[in-house]
Write an enzyme that holds these catalytic residues in place. Structure first.
Site, mmCIF file in Angstrom:
data_model
loop_
_atom_site.group_PDB
_atom_site.id
_atom_site.type_symbol
_atom_site.label_atom_id
_atom_site.label_comp_id
_atom_site.label_asym_id
_atom_site.label_seq_id
_atom_site.Cartn_x
_atom_site.Cartn_y
_atom_site.Cartn_z
ATOM 1 N N SER A 127 0.818 -1.208 0.000
ATOM 2 C CA SER A 127 0.000 0.000 0.000
ATOM 3 C C SER A 127 0.853 1.259 0.000
ATOM 4 C CB SER A 127 -0.884 0.021 1.255
ATOM 5 O OG SER A 127 -1.668 -1.131 1.327
ATOM 6 N N HIS A 148 -1.284 -2.703 -7.195
ATOM 7 C CA HIS A 148 -1.984 -2.435 -5.943
ATOM 8 C C HIS A 148 -3.499 -2.546 -6.127
ATOM 9 C CE1 HIS A 148 -2.960 0.609 -2.517
ATOM 10 N NE2 HIS A 148 -2.965 -0.628 -2.073
ATOM 11 N N GLU A 160 -3.799 0.323 -8.902
ATOM 12 C CA GLU A 160 -2.705 1.253 -9.175
ATOM 13 C C GLU A 160 -1.504 0.425 -9.642
ATOM 14 O OE1 GLU A 160 -3.374 4.884 -5.961
ATOM 15 O OE2 GLU A 160 -2.374 3.087 -5.238
ATOM 16 N N ASN A 198 -3.800 6.141 -1.209
ATOM 17 C CA ASN A 198 -3.502 6.183 0.225
ATOM 18 C C ASN A 198 -2.826 7.486 0.658
ATOM 19 O OD1 ASN A 198 -4.775 3.795 0.749
ATOM 20 N ND2 ASN A 198 -2.944 2.550 0.471
HETATM 21 N N1 NAD Z 1 -6.117 -4.511 3.872
HETATM 22 C C1 NAD Z 1 -6.257 -3.663 2.861
HETATM 23 O O1 NAD Z 1 -7.235 -2.903 2.800
HETATM 24 C C2 NAD Z 1 -5.224 -3.643 1.761
HETATM 25 C C3 NAD Z 1 -5.562 -3.080 0.527
HETATM 26 C C4 NAD Z 1 -4.616 -3.073 -0.504
HETATM 27 C C5 NAD Z 1 -3.340 -3.604 -0.298
HETATM 28 N N2 NAD Z 1 -3.048 -4.132 0.944
HETATM 29 C C6 NAD Z 1 -1.699 -4.673 1.117
HETATM 30 O O2 NAD Z 1 -1.764 -6.086 0.959
HETATM 31 C C7 NAD Z 1 -0.771 -6.705 1.802
HETATM 32 C C8 NAD Z 1 -1.432 -7.710 2.728
HETATM 33 O O3 NAD Z 1 -2.441 -7.048 3.485
HETATM 34 P P1 NAD Z 1 -3.697 -7.843 4.075
HETATM 35 O O4 NAD Z 1 -4.715 -6.824 4.404
HETATM 36 O O5 NAD Z 1 -4.034 -9.001 3.207
HETATM 37 O O6 NAD Z 1 -3.061 -8.355 5.461
HETATM 38 P P2 NAD Z 1 -3.476 -9.623 6.364
HETATM 39 O O7 NAD Z 1 -3.040 -9.292 7.743
HETATM 40 O O8 NAD Z 1 -4.889 -10.002 6.119
HETATM 41 O O9 NAD Z 1 -2.557 -10.790 5.744
HETATM 42 C C9 NAD Z 1 -1.158 -10.761 5.811
HETATM 43 C C10 NAD Z 1 -0.639 -12.161 5.510
HETATM 44 O O10 NAD Z 1 0.793 -12.128 5.549
HETATM 45 C C11 NAD Z 1 1.253 -13.294 6.211
HETATM 46 N N3 NAD Z 1 2.581 -13.011 6.748
HETATM 47 C C12 NAD Z 1 2.907 -12.320 7.860
HETATM 48 N N4 NAD Z 1 4.250 -12.256 7.997
HETATM 49 C C13 NAD Z 1 4.775 -12.929 6.940
HETATM 50 C C14 NAD Z 1 6.105 -13.212 6.500
HETATM 51 N N5 NAD Z 1 7.164 -12.785 7.204
HETATM 52 N N6 NAD Z 1 6.269 -13.948 5.372
HETATM 53 C C15 NAD Z 1 5.207 -14.381 4.663
HETATM 54 N N7 NAD Z 1 3.919 -14.138 5.022
HETATM 55 C C16 NAD Z 1 3.711 -13.411 6.128
HETATM 56 C C17 NAD Z 1 0.212 -13.549 7.303
HETATM 57 O O11 NAD Z 1 0.250 -14.881 7.728
HETATM 58 C C18 NAD Z 1 -1.079 -13.212 6.548
HETATM 59 O O12 NAD Z 1 -1.562 -14.346 5.843
HETATM 60 C C19 NAD Z 1 -0.045 -5.574 2.538
HETATM 61 O O13 NAD Z 1 1.103 -5.218 1.815
HETATM 62 C C20 NAD Z 1 -1.077 -4.439 2.499
HETATM 63 O O14 NAD Z 1 -0.514 -3.157 2.575
HETATM 64 C C21 NAD Z 1 -3.959 -4.191 1.960
#
Ligand code: NAD
Length: 293
Positions: A127, A148, A160, A198
């Site tokens: 993000s 993204h 994005e 963001n």
């Molecule tokens: N939540 C949102 O609204 C959103 C929107 C767009 C992009 N993102 C991005 O997507 C990515 C994931 O976000 P999310 O919301 O799915 O988070 P989440 O907390 O739902 O999932 C994160 C995942 O990463 C895994 N994880 C943690 N540490 C790890 C490591 N060291 N190695 C491998 N896996 C690991 C966890 O087990 C989990 O399955 C982030 O980069 C976030 O910025 C999130």
């Protein structure tokens, strides 16, 4: 090469790394778009949960008449969940969606660089974090970019596509083609913290937490005000719960580290809630309690 001829990367097989909110959503979108998807979770339980979640989501769509039963089976057949990164070797494009932590992502890019084919594109769903830092940890910085998606990935129309200083035109073209084939509207943006959405959204969300913490208005009134007064579909505190408070804190920390603008300095209450593991919907409690809903 003749002038104007674009070298294209044919993307057929997609790897998705990370079994959280975004990894699962993007996997569903890509499989529905016809791509073969290899989903990587670190544990068997995570991999099984992702497939179970996908099945549940597709069944709901069949029940609502939005998807044919035959198509549901076809989508499921295109998805395979694995725990070994080596299983991503044949993927043309790998999109990581693991925790918003630069060290964790850089380590993953080093590992992916070893496991994936030389021509594979490695992309991040970050993000806010600097894509170039992940790119420079690989031997293919020209073949790394940001793709993204937004949350929920199955619903939100935007992607994005983020160009790091090292990213080639061919990589950007392949990333745009992939997102477009997934039915998304694509915008192009340079690798700068927060990209477009963001960078504009998070000062607003952060200030909503500061208003709440200062006792200016209640949680419900802050959310009602922004829905009723600005016609937003969700209030800021509901939206923070949907994004995840840990992810939101990481986004604000990265924005503040890049710009040192006080508007990006995370509200102390947000940090305290993350310490208390009140992470929002995914934890069952955040600003709202989802156990009671
Ligand atoms: N939540 C949102 O609204 C959103 C929107 C767009 C992009 N993102 C991005 O997507 C990515 C994931 O976000 P999310 O919301 O799915 O988070 P989440 O907390 O739902 O999932 C994160 C995942 O990463 C895994 N994880 C943690 N540490 C790890 C490591 N060291 N190695 C491998 N896996 C690991 C966890 O087990 C989990 O399955 C982030 O980069 C976030 O910025 C999130």
């Amino acid at each position: 090469m003749a002038k104007g001829v674009r070298v294209t990367t044919e993307v057929r097989q997609i790897g998705i790394v990370g079994s959280g909110i975004m990894g699962s959503g993007v996997a569903e979108v890509a499989a529905k778009a016809g791509y073969t998807v290899v989903l990587r979770s670190r544990t068997d339980a995570g991999a099984n949960d992702m497939i179970a979640g996908l099945e549940k989501s597709l069944i709901k769509q069949v029940e609502k008449g939005k998807l044919e039963d035959t198509e549901r089976n076809a989508v499921l057949e295109r998805v395979r969940a694995v725990t070994d990164l080596g299983e991503l070797a044949a993927c043309d494009l790998v999109l990581e969606s693991i925790v918003e932590d630069l060290d964790a992502k850089k380590q993953l890019f080093r590992d992916l660089d070893r496991h994936c084919g030389d021509t594979a594109i490695l992309a991040t769903n970050t993000s806010t974090l600097p894509v170039v830092e992940m790119a420079m940890d690989t031997g293919r910085p020209d073949r790394v970019c940001g793709i993204h998606f937004f949350n929920p990935a199955t619903v939100m129309p935007l992607v994005e596509v983020v160009r790091a200083i090292t990213t080639s035109d061919e990589t950007i073209a392949a990333a745009r083609d992939f997102a477009t084939a997934c039915g998304k509207t694509v915008v192009d943006v340079r690798d700068q913290a927060g990209f477009i959405v963001n960078a504009l959204l998070f000062p607003y969300l952060n200030n909503a937490v500061k208003l709440l913490d200062a006792g200016v208005a209640s949680r419900d009134d802050i959310d009602a005000a922004m829905k009723g007064g600005c016609n937003f579909p969700m209030g800021p505190l509901e939206l923070l719960d949907l994004v995840g408070l840990d992810t939101s804190l990481a986004i604000l920390d990265a924005l503040y580290a890049e710009f040192r603008d006080p508007n990006y300095a995370p509200a102390p209450l947000l940090r305290r809630m993350v310490s208390a593991e009140r992470l929002g919907r995914k934890a069952g409690v955040g600003f709202y309690d989802y156990h009671r809903k």
